[in-house]
Enzyme design. Structure first.
Site, PDB file in Angstrom:
ATOM      1  N   HIS A 191      33.909  38.600  46.505  1.00 26.10           N
ATOM      2  CA  HIS A 191      32.510  38.802  46.097  1.00 26.10           C
ATOM      3  C   HIS A 191      31.521  38.174  47.062  1.00 26.10           C
ATOM      4  O   HIS A 191      30.407  38.661  47.219  1.00 26.10           O
ATOM      5  CB  HIS A 191      32.313  38.382  44.649  1.00 26.10           C
ATOM      6  CG  HIS A 191      32.930  39.400  43.749  1.00 26.10           C
ATOM      7  ND1 HIS A 191      34.168  39.236  43.191  1.00 26.10           N
ATOM      8  CD2 HIS A 191      32.504  40.633  43.411  1.00 26.10           C
ATOM      9  CE1 HIS A 191      34.469  40.329  42.520  1.00 26.10           C
ATOM     10  NE2 HIS A 191      33.489  41.189  42.631  1.00 26.10           N
ATOM     11  N   GLU A 433      39.038  51.194  37.544  1.00 26.70           N
ATOM     12  CA  GLU A 433      39.407  50.260  38.615  1.00 26.70           C
ATOM     13  C   GLU A 433      40.747  49.580  38.353  1.00 26.70           C
ATOM     14  O   GLU A 433      41.108  48.618  39.021  1.00 26.70           O
ATOM     15  CB  GLU A 433      38.298  49.227  38.837  1.00 26.70           C
ATOM     16  CG  GLU A 433      37.787  48.535  37.598  1.00 26.70           C
ATOM     17  CD  GLU A 433      36.592  47.611  37.882  1.00 26.70           C
ATOM     18  OE1 GLU A 433      36.337  47.272  39.045  1.00 26.70           O
ATOM     19  OE2 GLU A 433      35.943  47.212  36.901  1.00 26.70           O
ATOM     20  N   ASP A 457      38.768  46.894  43.104  1.00 29.92           N
ATOM     21  CA  ASP A 457      39.821  46.409  42.205  1.00 29.92           C
ATOM     22  C   ASP A 457      40.994  47.377  42.133  1.00 29.92           C
ATOM     23  O   ASP A 457      42.141  46.952  42.013  1.00 29.92           O
ATOM     24  CB  ASP A 457      39.250  46.158  40.809  1.00 29.92           C
ATOM     25  CG  ASP A 457      38.557  44.804  40.739  1.00 29.92           C
ATOM     26  OD1 ASP A 457      39.175  43.815  41.174  1.00 29.92           O
ATOM     27  OD2 ASP A 457      37.403  44.727  40.285  1.00 29.92           O
ATOM     28  N   CYS A 504      32.059  53.692  43.475  1.00 25.44           N
ATOM     29  CA  CYS A 504      31.135  52.613  43.839  1.00 25.44           C
ATOM     30  C   CYS A 504      31.834  51.431  44.506  1.00 25.44           C
ATOM     31  O   CYS A 504      31.217  50.390  44.712  1.00 25.44           O
ATOM     32  CB  CYS A 504      30.366  52.138  42.605  1.00 25.44           C
ATOM     33  SG  CYS A 504      31.406  51.376  41.367  1.00 25.44           S
TER      34      CYS A 504
HETATM   35  C1  PEP Z   1      35.121  47.564  42.286  1.00 26.21           C
HETATM   36  O1  PEP Z   1      36.018  46.889  41.790  1.00 26.21           O
HETATM   37  O2  PEP Z   1      35.328  48.502  43.080  1.00 26.21           O
HETATM   38  C2  PEP Z   1      33.715  47.288  41.978  1.00 26.21           C
HETATM   39  C3  PEP Z   1      32.761  48.059  42.406  1.00 26.21           C
HETATM   40  O3  PEP Z   1      33.441  46.174  41.230  1.00 26.21           O
HETATM   41  P1  PEP Z   1      33.409  44.662  41.798  1.00 26.21           P
HETATM   42  O4  PEP Z   1      33.502  44.741  43.294  1.00 26.21           O
HETATM   43  O5  PEP Z   1      32.153  44.075  41.320  1.00 26.21           O
HETATM   44  O6  PEP Z   1      34.617  44.087  41.165  1.00 26.21           O
HETATM   45 MG    MG Z   2      35.612  45.629  40.093  1.00 27.60          MG
END
Ligand code: PEP
Ligand code: MG
Length: 585
Positions: A191, A433, A457, A504
């Site tokens: 993150h 995910e 994920d 996304c």
């Molecule tokens: C993902 O897991 O692709 C996602 C967009 O969520 P995050 O990166 O916030 O886990």
């Molecule tokens: Mg995610």
């Protein structure tokens, strides 16, 4: 000059001075001070001891209320030790006589006392030795943790070099003063990497021991395209990087000229490019880059920046601000995706042993209903101001999505009973995910009105590769035939039921994958705002027919190497020669 290689996670080149961010788990700095610095170090020791005592007294009082006077005595004993001059005096003496930094003096002295207890042999002394080491951590946390608050008060631009950054440290930084990042740990979709990209700060992670190779104030170059960190560069290298820096910024400026153009393939198929955001104040960047709205609002960053559970009003104000910025464009609000590396582990008394497989995301929300319902109320209330969709993260069973929808309906009913205005057309969707959700997409398609594929994920859970672990970063790739197979499955299931589907994860912003994703049938991508112009340039230079051919060909490969090589070749054919390197993966 030293050259350190890591994982490039946020593009761009930056040259600046190092700010080394300490953390208690890190190596204690063995640095000498000058005689002028003694008073400052002594003051730091006093402050760290005082703060540790305040923490312990708080713990003692809470324990007394919750468990009774007897268990609270342990903290009384700890407070007593910290107040004991025989512990503090040798630390102060060493700082004065040996001219060493406070951390070094504290760590050494505590260790010496712990060793003395341990050498006495008996069980009761072994426990005392453990107590001392625990206190050492507490005091060091305050000593070294102070750099986190110094970070929030930076008054000149710097490059942060750290062993590791947590999402809350990154989110809490004074972003206008941070030029770039380099960290020892981390992967492309950690993150912290996502935040670096979101705020458009060049970053390299997974650099092994870079934090031990720099001192505060060193000059350093971060090349977020190649993943190179150059410590104390020569004048010649500096000149070379300055030239490259200006080529990259010229290229970016040229791409920005296409902001007003449609994201449409050369055979006339329109593609919706939306932005991923963590804070409402990123929306102007989405719009400036030509984004058509927000496809993923990671609301957990509201927790990360405030450090406390947001109130309904905190939520409401953030969502209303986002809606106002968007002026009628779509907004997908993802409910709190807490857990794993975000927030809860830092706060937990007992951290989970395996947090990425633990109580995170929708699971956390369903176990902490008050906070969850507070957020849902705010989303429904904000939805009176503009188009809002709500999305649930990390859904892995049909029961979870049903429970979440039921809670949303309960909250709507409560608002109606209380006579509070709310939006009535809030579509409900889910992130796909987790492999179970991708495999069962057909069953999920009758529960929701849209899917958003979260490859960050999905890759980690499909390949059993921790997305934040630099040691296995070479195994973490969206080019995995297994992941592509799952994406296909989700798109197929969505089409059957007329459920909208978008993607996304970070691959949406990676040029290498654009043709493949379009060829698989995706027409909505949500990505980091500053990548929108690049992805749009690719969309505008391909035909859907070509993309479908690419996707079919990729479907015949059984290794990620083949997929990567092929996608690189295909991209090169249309790459007009970007200095930032479209072909990076
Ligand atoms: C993902 O897991 O692709 C996602 C967009 O969520 P995050 O990166 O916030 O886990
Ligand atoms: Mg995610």
């Amino acid at each position: 000059m030293e050259v350190v290689r890591g994982i490039p996670v946020s593009s761009g080149i930056v040259i600046g001075r190092v700010f080394r961010l300490g953390k208690a788990e890190q190596r204690v700095p063995h640095t000498n001070i000058t005689a002028d610095g003694v008073e400052t170090e002594l003051e730091r020791v006093h402050e760290a001891f005082d703060r540790a005592i305040v923490d312990l007294e708080g713990l003692r009082d809470r324990t007394k209320v919750q468990l009774g006077a007897e268990p609270a005595k342990i903290f009384e004993f700890h407070v007593g030790l910290l107040r004991d001059p025989s512990l503090r005096h040798p630390i102060e003496a060493r700082i004065r006589e040996e001219l060493i930094v406070a951390e070094w003096a504290v760590a050494d002295q505590f260790k010496a006392v712990a060793d003395q207890f341990a050498s006495l042999g008996a069980e009761v002394f072994a426990q005392k030795s453990a107590d001392i080491l625990d206190l050492d951590r507490r005091v060091l946390d305050h000593l070294m943790g102070e750099s986190t608050s110094r970070l929030a008060r930076l008054d000149e631009p710097v490059i942060i070099v750290a062993h590791e950054l947590t999402p809350s440290q990154t989110a809490g930084m004074n972003r206008s003063q941070i030029l770039g990042f380099a960290t020892d740990l981390g992967g492309r979709t950690s993150h912290v990497s996502i935040v670096a990209r979101a705020v458009d700060i060049p970053a390299v992670v997974g650099c092994q021991h870079v934090s031990q190779r720099v001192e505060n104030g060193d000059q350093i170059i971060i090349d977020g395209d190649s993943g190179t960190v150059l410590v104390r560069p020569t004048e010649e290298i500096l000149e070379e990087y300055r030239t490259r820096q200006s080529a990259v910024s010229d290229y970016r400026a040229s791409l920005r000229k296409s902001v007003g153009l449609k994201a449409e393939t050369s055979d006339g198929v329109e593609v919706s490019l939306l932005g991923n955001i963590e804070f409402p104040d990123e929306i102007p960047a989405v719009l400036e880059n030509g984004g058509g709205g927000v496809g993923l609002y990671r609301t957990e960053f509201l927790y990360l920046t405030s450090g406390h559970e947001p109130t309904e009003e905190d939520h409401f104000l953030a969502y209303r601000t986002a809606i106002e910025h968007l002026e009628g464009r779509p907004l997908v609000i993802r409910t709190q995706d807490l857990g794993a590396d975000k927030y809860t582990q830092e706060q937990a008394e007992e951290p989970e042993r395996n947090p990425f497989l633990g109580c995170r995301s929708i699971r956390y929300s369903l176990q902490n209903l008050d906070g969850f319902k507070t957020q849902l109320r705010a989303i429904l209330r904000a939805a009176t101001a503009g188009p809002v969709k709500v999305m649930f993260p990390l859904v892995s069973t049909v029961m979870e999505i049903r429970q979440a929808k039921m809670l949303l309906a309960d909250v709507a009913e409560e608002l109606d009973e209380e006579g509070i205005e709310r939006g009535h057309e809030v579509e409900v969707g889910m992130m796909v995910e987790v492999p179970s959700a991708a495999l069962m997409a057909r069953a999920f398609s009758s529960e929701v009105s849209f899917f958003s594929i979260g490859t960050n994920d999905l890759i980690q859970y499909t390949l059993a590769v921790d997305r934040g672990n630099e040691r296995v970063a070479n195994l973490y790739t969206g080019a995995s035939p297994a992941v592509i197979q799952l994406i296909k499955n989700v798109i197929r299931a969505a089409r059957r039921r007329d459920v909208d589907v978008s993607l996304c994860g970070e691959v949406a912003g990676e040029p290498l994958y654009t043709m493949l994703l379009l060829g698989l049938g995706l027409r909505t991508l949500s990505l980091v705002p500053n990548q929108i112009p690049v992805i749009k340039a690719i969309v505008r230079s391909v035909t859907i027919e070509h993309c479908e051919r690419v996707a079919r060909k990729v479907g015949t490969f059984d290794s990620e190497r083949q997929v990567l090589n092929y996608l690189r070749d295909e991209l090169r054919k249309i790459d007009p020669g970007s200095p930032g390197g479209w072909t990076a993966d």
